[in-house]
Design a protein around this motif. Structure first.
Motif, PDB file in Angstrom:
ATOM      1  N   ILE A   1      11.427  -7.682   1.667  1.00  0.00           N
ATOM      2  CA  ILE A   1      12.188  -7.694   0.407  1.00  0.00           C
ATOM      3  C   ILE A   1      11.370  -8.328  -0.726  1.00  0.00           C
ATOM      4  CG2 ILE A   1      14.207  -8.744  -0.723  1.00  0.00           C
ATOM      5  CD1 ILE A   1      15.161  -6.545   1.058  1.00  0.00           C
ATOM      6  N   ALA A   2      10.734  -9.460  -0.457  1.00  0.00           N
ATOM      7  CA  ALA A   2       9.979 -10.153  -1.515  1.00  0.00           C
ATOM      8  C   ALA A   2       8.782  -9.321  -1.969  1.00  0.00           C
ATOM      9  CB  ALA A   2       9.510 -11.524  -1.018  1.00  0.00           C
ATOM     10  N   THR A   3       8.135  -8.630  -1.026  1.00  0.00           N
ATOM     11  CA  THR A   3       6.958  -7.823  -1.387  1.00  0.00           C
ATOM     12  C   THR A   3       7.365  -6.639  -2.254  1.00  0.00           C
ATOM     13  OG1 THR A   3       5.915  -8.475   0.688  1.00  0.00           O
ATOM     14  CG2 THR A   3       4.974  -6.570  -0.443  1.00  0.00           C
TER      15      THR A   3
ATOM     16  N   ASN B   1       0.824  -1.212   0.000  1.00  0.00           N
ATOM     17  CA  ASN B   1       0.000   0.000   0.000  1.00  0.00           C
ATOM     18  C   ASN B   1       0.855   1.258   0.000  1.00  0.00           C
ATOM     19  OD1 ASN B   1      -2.663  -0.955  -0.201  1.00  0.00           O
ATOM     20  ND2 ASN B   1      -2.593  -1.661   1.912  1.00  0.00           N
ATOM     21  N   ALA B   2       1.987   1.219   0.680  1.00  0.00           N
ATOM     22  CA  ALA B   2       2.909   2.360   0.635  1.00  0.00           C
ATOM     23  C   ALA B   2       3.420   2.551  -0.795  1.00  0.00           C
ATOM     24  CB  ALA B   2       4.068   2.134   1.602  1.00  0.00           C
ATOM     25  N   LEU B   3       3.775   1.450  -1.454  1.00  0.00           N
ATOM     26  CA  LEU B   3       4.285   1.541  -2.830  1.00  0.00           C
ATOM     27  C   LEU B   3       3.188   1.939  -3.810  1.00  0.00           C
ATOM     28  CD1 LEU B   3       6.705  -1.501  -2.825  1.00  0.00           C
ATOM     29  CD2 LEU B   3       7.338   0.919  -3.093  1.00  0.00           C
TER      30      LEU B   3
ATOM     31  N   ALA C   1       8.419  -7.922  -5.744  1.00  0.00           N
ATOM     32  CA  ALA C   1       7.253  -8.309  -6.562  1.00  0.00           C
ATOM     33  C   ALA C   1       6.569  -7.062  -7.116  1.00  0.00           C
ATOM     34  CB  ALA C   1       6.276  -9.137  -5.730  1.00  0.00           C
ATOM     35  N   PHE C   2       6.422  -6.050  -6.278  1.00  0.00           N
ATOM     36  CA  PHE C   2       5.762  -4.818  -6.728  1.00  0.00           C
ATOM     37  C   PHE C   2       6.561  -4.161  -7.849  1.00  0.00           C
ATOM     38  CE2 PHE C   2       4.286  -0.480  -6.774  1.00  0.00           C
ATOM     39  CZ  PHE C   2       2.942  -0.559  -6.439  1.00  0.00           C
ATOM     40  N   LEU C   3       7.874  -4.085  -7.674  1.00  0.00           N
ATOM     41  CA  LEU C   3       8.714  -3.428  -8.688  1.00  0.00           C
ATOM     42  C   LEU C   3       8.672  -4.183 -10.014  1.00  0.00           C
ATOM     43  CD1 LEU C   3      11.909  -2.248  -6.750  1.00  0.00           C
ATOM     44  CD2 LEU C   3       9.709  -1.111  -7.037  1.00  0.00           C
ATOM     45  N   SER C   4       8.581  -5.502  -9.952  1.00  0.00           N
ATOM     46  CA  SER C   4       8.592  -6.248 -11.209  1.00  0.00           C
ATOM     47  C   SER C   4       7.216  -6.262 -11.879  1.00  0.00           C
ATOM     48  CB  SER C   4       9.135  -7.666 -11.012  1.00  0.00           C
ATOM     49  OG  SER C   4       8.354  -8.339 -10.080  1.00  0.00           O
ATOM     50  N   LEU C   5       6.140  -6.045 -11.115  1.00  0.00           N
ATOM     51  CA  LEU C   5       4.792  -6.122 -11.698  1.00  0.00           C
ATOM     52  C   LEU C   5       4.242  -4.777 -12.133  1.00  0.00           C
ATOM     53  CD1 LEU C   5       3.158  -8.657  -9.213  1.00  0.00           C
ATOM     54  CD2 LEU C   5       3.658  -9.040 -11.642  1.00  0.00           C
ATOM     55  N   GLU C   6       4.649  -3.711 -11.456  1.00  0.00           N
ATOM     56  CA  GLU C   6       4.018  -2.395 -11.685  1.00  0.00           C
ATOM     57  C   GLU C   6       4.962  -1.506 -12.484  1.00  0.00           C
ATOM     58  OE1 GLU C   6       0.941  -1.484 -10.459  1.00  0.00           O
ATOM     59  OE2 GLU C   6       0.634  -3.434  -9.488  1.00  0.00           O
TER      60      GLU C   6
END
Ligand code: ADP
Length: 180
Positions: free
Chosen positions: A143-145, A108-110, A148-153
């Motif tokens: 780290i995993a969250t 949610n922060a990202l 995942a966000f950086l690679s998907l969004e």
């Protein structure tokens, strides 16, 4: 230390999050949004009264911020332009949904950062201080969250920095980033 994920960088440093010159730093806030100890206290001390004033205004409209969610204020007198106040879970033994809540707090922060178009965001180690979340469990989830966000969004920030306050926390996050 840093690692590139889908062209975006996850970086780990030892340091004080209140000193980071980034688009936004993330606060390990509590649901009241009225300040507290640890990193929360440090951010309000360093950033001055404007941040708390904005938190109060948000609270007056929306009420408390539920665990796992986040809200945005300006950075007051901080070098960072904005503060994303994210509420991590209190550790209650691990079977009260803590891992999902911790992950949702980072996500949610990202999501706020992506919506506003921030390029650089700095996180502390959410929940592993006063909230008692075991560091060796929190670090891989954090780290995993983020990865995942950086690679998907596609609109995610291009650089996410974890600003870790002590060498043990840094080493634990470094292990999690290496293992990614
Ligand atoms: P929580 O209540 O979510 O557990 P805390 O603020 O108590 O949050 O602790 C979270 C982490 O932030 C801990 O590792 C703590 O050592 C660290 N910390 C405290 N002050 C700072 C600071 N100024 N910069 C970065 N990290 C900090």
């Amino acid at each position: 230390m840093e690692k590139t994920v889908s062209g975006k960088v996850i970086e780990l440093v030892i340091g004080d999050i209140t000193r980071q010159r980034v688009d936004a730093i993330v606060n390990a806030a509590n649901s009241t949004l009225l300040g507290g100890g640890g990193v929360d206290g440090a951010i309000h001390r360093a950033g001055g009264p404007l941040i708390l004033e904005e938190c109060r205004a948000i609270r007056a409209v929306r009420g408390e911020c539920p665990t796992g969610e986040a809200v945005l204020t300006g950075g007051g007198g901080l070098p960072a332009r904005y503060v994303i106040h994210a509420v991590g879970p209190v550790w209650r033994g691990g079977d009260q949904g803590e891992p999902a809540l911790l992950a949702s707090c980072y996500r949610n922060a990202l999501r706020i950062a992506a919506e506003v178009g921030f390029q650089t965001v700095a996180f502390p180690s959410i929940s592993t201080g006063i909230y008692g979340y075991p560091l060796e469990r929190a670090a891989p989830t954090a780290i995993a969250t983020v990865a995942a966000f950086l690679s998907l969004e596609t609109l995610a920030p291009s650089r996410v920095r974890f600003v870790l306050f002590d060498p043990v926390t840094f080493a634990t996050y470094a292990g999690a980033l290496e293992a990614l």
